[in-house]
Write a protein that holds these residues in place. Sequence first.
Motif, short mmCIF file in Angstrom:
data_model
loop_
_atom_site.label_atom_id
_atom_site.label_comp_id
_atom_site.label_asym_id
_atom_site.label_seq_id
_atom_site.Cartn_x
_atom_site.Cartn_y
_atom_site.Cartn_z
N ASN A 61 0.87 -1.23 -0.15
CA ASN A 61 0.10 -0.08 -0.09
C ASN A 61 0.86 1.33 0.03
OD1 ASN A 61 -2.32 -1.60 0.11
ND2 ASN A 61 -2.65 -1.24 2.05
N TYR A 62 1.99 1.22 0.71
CA TYR A 62 2.91 2.43 0.65
C TYR A 62 3.51 2.68 -0.37
CZ TYR A 62 5.96 5.81 2.52
OH TYR A 62 6.51 7.28 2.78
N LEU A 63 3.86 1.55 -1.20
CA LEU A 63 4.66 1.75 -2.44
C LEU A 63 3.66 2.21 -3.49
CD1 LEU A 63 6.93 -1.41 -2.20
CD2 LEU A 63 7.77 1.03 -2.53
N GLN A 64 2.48 1.95 -3.49
CA GLN A 64 1.45 2.29 -4.42
C GLN A 64 1.15 3.96 -4.19
OE1 GLN A 64 -1.91 -0.65 -3.73
NE2 GLN A 64 -0.88 -2.21 -5.27
N THR A 65 1.00 4.04 -3.09
CA THR A 65 0.84 5.63 -2.35
C THR A 65 2.10 6.43 -3.02
OG1 THR A 65 -0.45 5.13 -0.43
CG2 THR A 65 0.84 7.16 -0.47
N LEU A 66 3.21 5.92 -2.97
CA LEU A 66 4.40 6.48 -3.61
C LEU A 66 4.43 6.78 -4.95
CD1 LEU A 66 7.19 5.01 -1.39
CD2 LEU A 66 6.32 7.39 -1.12
N GLY A 67 3.69 5.61 -5.62
CA GLY A 67 3.58 5.74 -6.98
C GLY A 67 2.61 6.83 -7.47
N LYS A 68 1.59 7.00 -6.88
CA LYS A 68 0.40 8.07 -7.26
C LYS A 68 1.34 9.50 -6.91
CE LYS A 68 -3.25 5.23 -5.75
NZ LYS A 68 -4.23 4.90 -4.82
N ARG A 69 2.12 9.46 -5.92
CA ARG A 69 2.68 10.67 -5.73
C ARG A 69 3.98 11.16 -6.43
NH1 ARG A 69 5.26 10.63 -0.13
NH2 ARG A 69 3.03 10.19 0.50
N TYR A 70 4.75 10.32 -7.16
CA TYR A 70 5.97 10.49 -7.91
C TYR A 70 6.05 10.10 -8.97
CZ TYR A 70 8.05 11.54 -3.36
OH TYR A 70 8.37 11.99 -2.09
N LEU A 71 5.03 9.21 -9.69
CA LEU A 71 5.24 8.64 -11.09
C LEU A 71 4.38 9.77 -12.03
CD1 LEU A 71 4.88 4.74 -11.06
CD2 LEU A 71 7.10 6.09 -11.36
N PRO A 72 4.79 10.14 -13.14
CA PRO A 72 4.08 10.81 -14.03
C PRO A 72 2.91 10.01 -14.50
CG PRO A 72 6.49 10.84 -14.72
CD PRO A 72 6.10 9.81 -13.60
N ALA A 73 1.84 10.77 -15.04
CA ALA A 73 0.64 10.05 -15.55
C ALA A 73 1.09 8.80 -16.86
CB ALA A 73 -0.30 11.05 -16.29
N GLY A 74 0.60 7.95 -16.96
CA GLY A 74 1.00 6.74 -17.74
C GLY A 74 2.23 5.97 -17.54
N GLN A 75 2.73 6.16 -16.64
CA GLN A 75 3.94 5.30 -16.16
C GLN A 75 3.40 4.29 -15.19
OE1 GLN A 75 7.67 7.29 -15.00
NE2 GLN A 75 8.06 7.99 -17.22
N THR A 76 3.81 3.14 -15.49
CA THR A 76 3.83 2.01 -14.45
C THR A 76 4.85 1.45 -13.79
OG1 THR A 76 3.52 0.49 -16.08
CG2 THR A 76 1.44 1.39 -15.29
N LEU A 77 4.78 0.82 -12.73
CA LEU A 77 6.27 0.22 -12.06
C LEU A 77 5.86 -1.11 -11.76
CD1 LEU A 77 9.10 0.94 -11.25
CD2 LEU A 77 8.24 1.69 -9.15
N ARG A 78 6.48 -1.89 -11.88
CA ARG A 78 6.47 -3.44 -11.27
C ARG A 78 7.65 -3.61 -10.26
NH1 ARG A 78 4.97 -9.25 -13.18
NH2 ARG A 78 6.46 -10.47 -11.65
N ILE A 79 7.46 -3.79 -9.10
CA ILE A 79 8.43 -4.12 -8.19
C ILE A 79 8.31 -5.41 -7.80
CG2 ILE A 79 9.44 -3.57 -5.81
CD1 ILE A 79 8.23 -0.65 -6.36
N ASP A 80 9.27 -6.29 -7.86
CA ASP A 80 9.42 -7.77 -7.40
C ASP A 80 10.32 -7.70 -6.18
OD1 ASP A 80 8.03 -8.85 -9.62
OD2 ASP A 80 9.74 -8.92 -10.76
#
Length: 172
Positions: A61-80
């Motif tokens: 949940n925290y990493l998803q919150t960081l993604g909403k905060r820092y990633l530009p629209a249209g970018q996705t991040l997969r973290i293993d």
Amino acid sequence: MRPALTFFALCLLTPGSFAQSPPAAPVEVIYDNPEHFRDASLDSNGYERGADAYVMDELRNYLQTLGKRYLPAGQTLRIDIRDIDLAGRYEPWHPQAYTVRFMRDITWPSIDLHYVLSQQGQPLSQADAHLSDKLYLQRPGRRATSDRLYAEKAMLEEWFRKQFAVAQHTSS
């Protein structure tokens, strides 16, 4: 024809009347073999390997919150996430041996992971990363929080911000 127009107008005005799929989360977190993680449980005695659901859910949940905060629209991040070693240790010689994690200079948090940053399905970058925070005890605000994963979240936020935050351009 008039009833059809009225029905259509009512559907437009009624929230949730059309099934809309929620937007995909910009960050997907996968745990690779969490049963083998070094120390990812707040409820074990410290000698068992593995991760508990609370730790995995909180970090996801925290990493998803960081993604909403820092990633530009249209970018996705997969973290293993491949391994977690939480800050602190249980010390069996203390009276509250398995209810308190003792924080010491030598028990810093670390996380091993692999990430893939994509835009519109095309990979932009990917790498393995080993995150650790040997100075976690000196972080400001540490004593003012009751979050049991404060050190891990602070370490993840610093890494995320440095790795993925869009540079703010100023015009001169």
